[in-house]
Scaffold this motif. Structure first.
Motif, short mmCIF file in Angstrom:
data_model
loop_
_atom_site.label_atom_id
_atom_site.label_comp_id
_atom_site.label_asym_id
_atom_site.label_seq_id
_atom_site.Cartn_x
_atom_site.Cartn_y
_atom_site.Cartn_z
N ASP A 345 1.24 -1.03 0.38
CA ASP A 345 0.11 -0.16 -0.22
C ASP A 345 1.03 1.04 -0.61
O ASP A 345 1.76 1.16 0.11
CB ASP A 345 -1.23 -0.05 1.49
N PRO A 346 0.13 2.35 0.19
CA PRO A 346 1.23 3.65 -0.37
C PRO A 346 2.11 3.73 0.79
O PRO A 346 3.00 4.81 0.18
CB PRO A 346 0.20 4.63 -0.46
N SER A 347 1.71 3.69 2.19
CA SER A 347 2.71 3.60 3.32
C SER A 347 4.25 2.69 3.43
O SER A 347 4.28 2.77 4.63
CB SER A 347 1.65 3.92 4.45
N ARG A 348 3.85 1.50 2.80
CA ARG A 348 4.83 0.42 2.68
C ARG A 348 5.85 0.48 1.87
O ARG A 348 5.52 0.58 0.55
CB ARG A 348 4.07 -1.03 3.42
N ALA A 349 6.92 -0.15 2.46
CA ALA A 349 7.97 -0.27 1.93
C ALA A 349 7.88 -0.72 0.51
O ALA A 349 6.90 -1.78 0.65
CB ALA A 349 9.21 -1.05 1.80
N GLY A 350 8.54 -0.63 -0.80
CA GLY A 350 8.26 -1.22 -2.21
C GLY A 350 9.89 -1.90 -2.50
O GLY A 350 10.44 -1.38 -2.31
N LEU A 351 9.12 -3.08 -2.97
CA LEU A 351 10.60 -4.17 -2.92
C LEU A 351 10.98 -3.74 -4.86
O LEU A 351 9.70 -3.81 -5.37
CB LEU A 351 10.23 -5.26 -3.28
N ILE A 352 12.54 -3.95 -5.27
CA ILE A 352 12.14 -3.97 -6.42
C ILE A 352 13.38 -5.17 -6.98
O ILE A 352 14.26 -5.57 -6.07
CB ILE A 352 12.77 -2.09 -7.23
N VAL A 353 12.88 -6.45 -7.42
CA VAL A 353 13.66 -7.41 -7.61
C VAL A 353 13.49 -7.17 -9.61
O VAL A 353 13.32 -7.32 -10.49
CB VAL A 353 13.13 -8.02 -7.21
N PRO A 354 14.85 -8.00 -9.80
CA PRO A 354 15.38 -8.64 -11.35
C PRO A 354 14.27 -9.46 -11.57
O PRO A 354 13.86 -10.30 -11.10
CB PRO A 354 17.07 -8.24 -11.62
N SER A 355 14.12 -9.21 -13.14
CA SER A 355 12.89 -10.38 -13.26
C SER A 355 13.39 -11.90 -13.62
O SER A 355 13.12 -13.07 -13.02
CB SER A 355 11.89 -10.16 -14.96
N VAL A 356 14.79 -11.64 -13.84
CA VAL A 356 15.32 -13.20 -14.13
C VAL A 356 16.58 -12.30 -13.20
O VAL A 356 17.86 -11.97 -13.30
CB VAL A 356 16.25 -13.16 -15.67
N GLN A 357 16.87 -13.51 -12.53
CA GLN A 357 18.16 -13.51 -10.48
C GLN A 357 19.28 -14.14 -11.18
O GLN A 357 19.68 -14.36 -13.10
CB GLN A 357 17.54 -14.11 -9.71
N PRO A 358 20.36 -13.88 -11.96
CA PRO A 358 21.90 -13.96 -11.45
C PRO A 358 21.93 -15.37 -11.11
O PRO A 358 21.21 -15.63 -10.02
CB PRO A 358 23.15 -13.16 -11.14
N ASP A 359 22.55 -16.69 -11.54
CA ASP A 359 22.79 -17.76 -11.37
C ASP A 359 23.81 -18.02 -9.70
O ASP A 359 23.89 -16.68 -9.33
CB ASP A 359 23.71 -18.16 -12.36
N ASN A 360 22.24 -18.21 -9.04
CA ASN A 360 22.37 -19.08 -7.04
C ASN A 360 22.71 -17.62 -6.93
O ASN A 360 23.12 -17.05 -5.46
CB ASN A 360 24.29 -19.54 -7.77
N GLU A 361 21.90 -16.06 -6.98
CA GLU A 361 21.76 -15.27 -6.57
C GLU A 361 20.42 -14.76 -6.32
O GLU A 361 19.92 -15.25 -6.53
CB GLU A 361 22.66 -14.27 -7.32
N ASP A 362 20.35 -14.35 -5.53
CA ASP A 362 19.03 -13.46 -4.77
C ASP A 362 18.64 -11.34 -5.04
O ASP A 362 19.76 -11.57 -3.70
CB ASP A 362 18.13 -14.08 -4.04
N VAL A 363 18.70 -11.18 -5.49
CA VAL A 363 18.63 -9.48 -5.27
C VAL A 363 17.45 -9.05 -5.10
O VAL A 363 16.38 -8.85 -6.17
CB VAL A 363 19.52 -9.12 -7.21
#
Length: 374
Positions: A345-363
């Protein structure tokens, strides 16, 4: 003492090491490089007292051994304009004079004694160790540096946090308004350990780590770290203190998800941001099914801008505000073609993530919203 080596190899190493040296140093000797010759190996050291970087080189020829210090600007200026060729350094360790002989000429200058140069204490036994690919570490540091703070009251926020757990190595940076968390699942340890790397050594590593796929070994305890890569060792003092619990601020359920082309969104932000208020730099997102409207206005100067983009959105229609420069920084430091923006909602933090994650990683990148005055 006399030794011969490649001019371009020496110039390259000195240029890298010079980044450690401060423009103003508390000790005059820290304006110098330390040269140590033993056998057919040359070790060059640069230091600012908190960060020490050593680089080792094979010599083509060597007669004698010893150590001496040289003003960094003197020798940098002497070798940087030389084309690739053998250089012979003839050093008189009693008179402290140096003669550099090259193809068409010769330099003469003075050296200094090396006794006053601060030496690095070896890491004690039992220090925790991380081994990570140089390309992976370089990418993770590059992705995180922009989110570090400049906070005199909370110095722990001014560095990059390395959190080693049984599941993964998390590399984290936050200034309280935005947060970056990189998880690498190939590096883990049954014995949890953590440290905070200051900004200067992190910036040094970003600029000197190769993309050759070699390994970086990080040994650390509560106060110091020793980072070994290729033929270099960087020793640095760590930031002491307890890093905030970053996991607690990352929302676990943001049901409204927008997938959008990263470059299109970044371009629109750059066009709209100049029309935002200088004081707030507020950018408004109005998201509806298949459509994102980005707008900014400065009431004081009667300027405004608005642009519409197509997106894929699953969620309830929403208006939410973000700080424009923070948003552009986040998008600039992601590499995927599309990004997923997850909102609650407009008062809580937003997350931005890549649609395709790098190998063996979570960004994951987090951004706090700004209040909208509707």
């Amino acid at each position: 003492m006399r030794f011969t080596l490649s001019s371009s190899a020496l110039s390259s190493r000195l240029s890298t090491l010079s980044r450690v040296i401060n423009s103003k140093n508390s000790l005059a000797i820290l304006d110098c490089f330390l040269f140590e010759v033993e056998g057919n190996k040359l070790t060059i050291t640069a230091s600012d007292s908190e960060n020490v970087m050593r680089s080792q080189m094979e010599l083509d020829q060597a007669e004698g051994s010893g150590c001496f210090a040289v003003q960094n600007r003197t020798i940098l200026d002497a070798v940087k304009e030389l084309p690739e060729q053998p250089l012979t350094l003839d050093v008189d360790l009693e008179a402290y004079t140096i003669k550099i002989i090259y193809q068409n000429g010769m330099y003469n200058f003075t050296a200094q004694g090396a006794d006053d140069y601060p030496r690095v204490q070896p890491m004690p036994e039992g220090a925790a160790t991380i081994v990570i690919g140089s390309d992976v570490l370089s990418d993770n540091i590059s992705r995180s540096l922009f989110a570090t703070a400049q906070d005199e009251l909370r110095p722990v926020m001014n560095g990059i946090y390395f959190d080693l757990t049984p599941d993964a190595l998390a590399i984290v940076a936050s200034d309280g308004h935005k947060l970056v968390r990189n998880k690498n699942f190939t590096v883990r340890s049954e014995q949890p350990a953590a440290f905070i790397l200051p900004k200067k050594p992190a910036t040094l590593l970003k600029s000197v780590l190769g993309k050759d796929g070699g390994d970086v070994t990080i040994c650390f305890n509560e106060r110091n770290a020793e980072i070994s890569f290729a033929e270099n060792v960087l020793s640095c003092r760590l930031i002491e203190g307890r890093y905030p619990n970053y996991n607690s601020v990352i929302p676990q359920d943001n049901p409204n998800q927008m997938t959008i082309d990263r470059r299109s969104l970044l371009g629109a932000l750059r066009r709209v941001l100049p029309f935002a208020s200088d004081s707030s730099q507020l950018i408004r997102f109005k998201i509806d099914s298949g459509k994102l409207a980005i707008s900014a206005e400065d009431i004081d100067f009667a300027t405004s801008a608005k642009e519409e983009l197509t997106c894929d959105y699953n969620g309830t229609p929403m208006s939410i505000g973000f700080k424009g420069p923070s948003l552009t920084d986040i998008l600039n430091n992601l590499e995927s073609d599309d990004v997923v923006v997850e909102l609650a909602d407009p008062s809580r933090a937003g997350l931005i993530v890549p649609s395709v994650q790098p190998d063996n990683e979570d960004v994951l990148m987090l951004i706090m919203p700004m209040l909208l005055n509707d």
